[in-house]
Design an enzyme around this catalytic site. Structure first.
Site, short mmCIF file in Angstrom:
data_model
loop_
_atom_site.label_atom_id
_atom_site.label_comp_id
_atom_site.label_asym_id
_atom_site.label_seq_id
_atom_site.Cartn_x
_atom_site.Cartn_y
_atom_site.Cartn_z
N LYS A 22 0.83 -1.21 0.00
CA LYS A 22 0.00 0.00 0.00
C LYS A 22 0.87 1.26 0.00
CE LYS A 22 -2.15 2.19 3.99
NZ LYS A 22 -1.20 3.12 4.31
N CYS A 117 -5.03 12.85 12.35
CA CYS A 117 -5.85 11.65 12.29
C CYS A 117 -5.69 10.90 13.60
CB CYS A 117 -5.51 10.78 11.08
SG CYS A 117 -3.98 9.89 11.26
N ARG A 122 0.21 14.95 12.58
CA ARG A 122 0.75 14.71 11.25
C ARG A 122 0.86 15.96 10.38
NH1 ARG A 122 -1.45 8.95 9.13
NH2 ARG A 122 0.51 9.03 8.01
N PRO A 123 1.69 16.93 10.79
CA PRO A 123 1.87 18.13 9.97
C PRO A 123 2.60 17.80 8.67
CG PRO A 123 3.43 18.12 11.78
CD PRO A 123 2.52 16.94 12.01
N ILE A 124 2.57 18.72 7.70
CA ILE A 124 3.31 18.48 6.44
C ILE A 124 4.30 19.63 6.18
CG2 ILE A 124 1.60 16.98 5.35
CD1 ILE A 124 0.81 19.50 3.67
N ASP A 125 4.76 20.25 7.28
CA ASP A 125 5.69 21.38 7.13
C ASP A 125 6.96 21.01 6.36
OD1 ASP A 125 5.89 19.86 9.68
OD2 ASP A 125 7.78 20.95 9.84
N GLN A 126 7.43 19.78 6.47
CA GLN A 126 8.68 19.40 5.78
C GLN A 126 8.46 19.29 4.26
OE1 GLN A 126 11.72 19.24 7.52
NE2 GLN A 126 10.31 20.12 9.01
N ASP A 306 4.17 0.99 12.01
CA ASP A 306 3.00 0.31 11.42
C ASP A 306 2.87 -1.14 11.87
OD1 ASP A 306 2.56 2.69 10.16
OD2 ASP A 306 3.08 2.01 8.14
N VAL A 328 7.53 7.55 16.76
CA VAL A 328 7.25 8.15 15.44
C VAL A 328 5.97 9.00 15.48
CG1 VAL A 328 6.83 7.67 12.99
CG2 VAL A 328 8.44 6.25 14.28
C1 LIG Z 1 1.13 6.35 2.91
C2 LIG Z 1 2.33 6.09 3.74
O1 LIG Z 1 3.41 5.80 3.24
N1 LIG Z 1 2.17 6.13 5.06
C3 LIG Z 1 3.29 5.83 5.93
C4 LIG Z 1 4.15 7.06 6.08
O2 LIG Z 1 3.31 8.12 6.56
P1 LIG Z 1 3.83 9.64 6.52
O3 LIG Z 1 4.61 9.83 5.27
O4 LIG Z 1 2.67 10.51 6.80
O5 LIG Z 1 4.80 9.64 7.76
P2 LIG Z 1 6.07 10.56 8.02
O6 LIG Z 1 7.31 9.73 7.89
O7 LIG Z 1 5.96 11.78 7.18
O8 LIG Z 1 5.85 10.96 9.54
C5 LIG Z 1 6.78 10.63 10.56
C6 LIG Z 1 6.68 11.67 11.65
O9 LIG Z 1 7.08 12.93 11.15
C7 LIG Z 1 6.11 13.93 11.40
N2 LIG Z 1 6.13 14.90 10.27
C8 LIG Z 1 6.03 14.43 9.00
C9 LIG Z 1 6.06 15.30 7.93
C10 LIG Z 1 6.22 16.67 8.18
O10 LIG Z 1 6.23 17.51 7.28
N3 LIG Z 1 6.32 17.09 9.47
C11 LIG Z 1 6.29 16.23 10.52
O11 LIG Z 1 6.39 16.66 11.68
C12 LIG Z 1 4.80 13.15 11.49
O12 LIG Z 1 3.82 13.87 12.20
C13 LIG Z 1 5.25 11.88 12.21
O13 LIG Z 1 5.30 12.11 13.58
O14 LIG Z 1 5.20 6.80 7.00
C14 LIG Z 1 4.75 6.49 8.34
C15 LIG Z 1 5.99 6.31 9.20
O15 LIG Z 1 6.68 5.20 8.86
C16 LIG Z 1 3.87 5.25 8.31
O16 LIG Z 1 3.33 5.04 9.58
C17 LIG Z 1 2.74 5.40 7.31
O17 LIG Z 1 2.10 4.16 7.13
C1 LIG Z 2 -0.55 4.91 9.14
C2 LIG Z 2 -0.67 4.21 8.02
O1 LIG Z 2 -1.04 4.71 6.82
P1 LIG Z 2 -1.39 6.21 6.40
O2 LIG Z 2 -0.11 6.99 6.41
O3 LIG Z 2 -1.86 6.04 4.99
O4 LIG Z 2 -2.42 6.72 7.36
C3 LIG Z 2 -0.38 2.75 7.97
O5 LIG Z 2 -0.27 2.22 6.85
O6 LIG Z 2 -0.29 2.12 9.04
#
Ligand SMILES: CC(=O)N[C@H]1[C@@H](OP(=O)(O)OP(=O)(O)OC[C@H]2O[C@@H](n3ccc(=O)[nH]c3=O)[C@H](O)[C@@H]2O)O[C@H](CO)[C@@H](O)[C@@H]1O
Ligand SMILES: C=C(OP(=O)(O)O)C(=O)O
Length: 436
Positions: A22, A117, A122-126, A306, A328
């Protein structure tokens, strides 16, 4: 509303086949938007609700997408639209991965803010920091992120504050069509990043170093549709390994890639589980008694967040005191309360959970709080006394194809009831008719 019903106590035996990942297929489908020439074929695509959602997002953006027989055909050569609305992003946060490709291809992307969620904010600032470093102007307002660039994105040197999987993917995709060289540092190293880099390369991109902390991308003018097969899902594989282990079973997990599972295998071996690498997968043989261990979730190659919930279920049945620390996500312990309904001896202390095992697990009515929690509750149900009923299966369906069916084929006493209310209504109507 659907419900899964498990009666505990059966040993799992046999072979289970792992689907495509996935977390690899979602960015790969998003990356297909970069191809202004030719069609893409993506193979080994799992039939998950998340895949349907990302396909819908691409259709909304004016790409042509067909999904049949585990293959997705994508034609993104028409003029694309730049906006991904809330209805999709709300359903699935990974929709935000269309932002990098759209910005690179159109010079504009407007994507609804994903928000938090059940597992964290889960911010996307990066992601946004990366786009800005490449020359984009990013504005957030009215529930949308709006990113624009005059002309083309420019290659840049970007250091991620944390090794974010999504940010590494999004910025890597944007850089593939940027002018000049982009160097990404402190990147996530997950196998899904390598899979995306391989796909981008077959589309004509120049990407080096994926799977290490530094990725270097030489931007090109144009990318082309390509034929790509998705890697096996290491989390689905790990989930079946855990299910086999909790039932004292012996299961061949076909398609499992041992090197993607090293941290999980190492911990389960510490618990007494035996692994045998076979031609196309891994055989898992459970011991009579499981031993307690301590686990800390970390970015890859560390222990995957995960797999945290599923292994928590396993530790409930292990002898001694275990501790799981989640580093994480800040809020990924919602399943603990559900395990408690099943008589688990477990408590949360800050970012850790302390488990005093083995618990005398009892079947109960529980709710999946996210997709991995759903799998974990079913796994606990396999080892519980009596019947466990799991609801909120829309989460499970995001990440697992026919989970109950695959477990049943391994010998579990499990079934799924579709549309419980309809069935109950029919039952009530029948009873009422009898009374008359
Ligand atoms: C679709 C997908 O591939 N989902 C996976 C992806 O989610 P996703 O890509 O959302 O996870 P990230 O690696 O980005 O997040 C890791 C940590 O960094 C933080 N963060 C992230 C981005 C950012 O801009 N700023 C920030 O602070 C997040 O809140 C979290 O605490 O990796 C996670 C960590 O292995 C997995 O649990 C998810 O299953
Ligand atoms: C947290 C997960 O996925 P998503 O980032 O798509 O919410 C996951 O696959 O366990």
């Amino acid at each position: 509303m659907d419900k899964i019903i498990v009666r505990g106590g059966k040993r799992l035996n046999g072979t289970v086949k792992v689907e495509g990942a996935k977390n690899a297929v979602l960015p790969v489908i998003a990356a297909s938007l970069l191809a202004s020439d030719g069609k893409s074929i993506i193979r080994d695509v799992p039939s998950l609700s998340d895949v349907y959602t990302i396909n819908e997002v691409l259709r909304y953006l004016n790409a042509e997408v067909e999904f049949q027989n585990n293959m997705v055909h994508i034609d993104a050569t028409r003029e694309l639209s730049a906006e991904a609305p809330f209805e999709y992003v709300r359903k699935m946060r990974a929709s935000v991965l269309v932002m990098g490709p759209l910005l690179a291809r159109l010079g504009r992307a407007r994507v609804a803010l994903p928000g938090g969620c059940a597992i964290g904010t889960r911010p996307i600032d990066q992601h946004l920091k990366g786009f800005e470093a490449m020359g984009a102007v990013v504005k957030v307002g009215n529930g949308f992120i709006d990113a624009r660039v005059d002309g083309k994105l420019k290659g840049a040197k970007i250091y991620f504050d944390i090794p974010s999987v999504g940010a590494t993917e999004n910025v890597m995709m944007a850089a593939a069509l940027a002018e000049g060289t982009t160097i990404l540092e402190n990147c996530a190293k997950e196998p899904e990043i390598v899979d995306l880099a391989n796909y981008l390369t077959s589309m004509g991109a120049v990407v080096k170093g994926a799977g290490t902390e530094t990725i270097r991308i030489e931007g090109v003018d144009r990318l082309y549709g390509a034929d790509h097969t998705i890697i096996p899902d290491r989390i689905e594989a790990g989930t079946f390994i855990t299910a086999a282990a909790i039932t004292g079973g012996n299961v061949y997990v076909k398609g499992a890639v041992p090197e993607h599972l090293s941290s999980l295998v190492a911990k389960l071996e510490e618990m007494g589980v035996e692994f045998i690498e076979e031609a196309e997968g891994v055989r898992v043989i459970a011991p009579d008694k499981l031993k307690a261990v301590d686990i800390k979730t970390m970015p890859y190659p560390g222990f995957p967040t995960d797999m945290q919930a599923q292994v928590m279920a396993l530790l409930l049945k292990s002898e001694g005191t275990s501790m799981i620390t989640e580093t994480v996500f800040e809020n990924r312990f919602m399943h603990v309360e559900e395990f408690r309904r099943m008589n688990a001896n477990i408590k949360i202390e800050g970012r850790s959970v302390i488990i005093n095992g083995p618990s005398d697990l009892q079947g109960a009515e529980v709710a999946a709080t996210d997709l991995r929690a759903g799998a974990a509750l079913i796994i606990a149900g396999l080892a519980a006394d009596g019947i466990t009923r799991v609801i909120e299966l829309q989460h499970l369906d995001r990440g697992y194809v026919n989970f109950h069916g695959k477990l049943a084929a391994l010998g579990a006493d499990i079934e799924r009831i579709y549309d419980v209310e309809k069935e109950e209504e029919a039952m009530v109507a029948k009873l009422a008719a009898n009374v008359k």
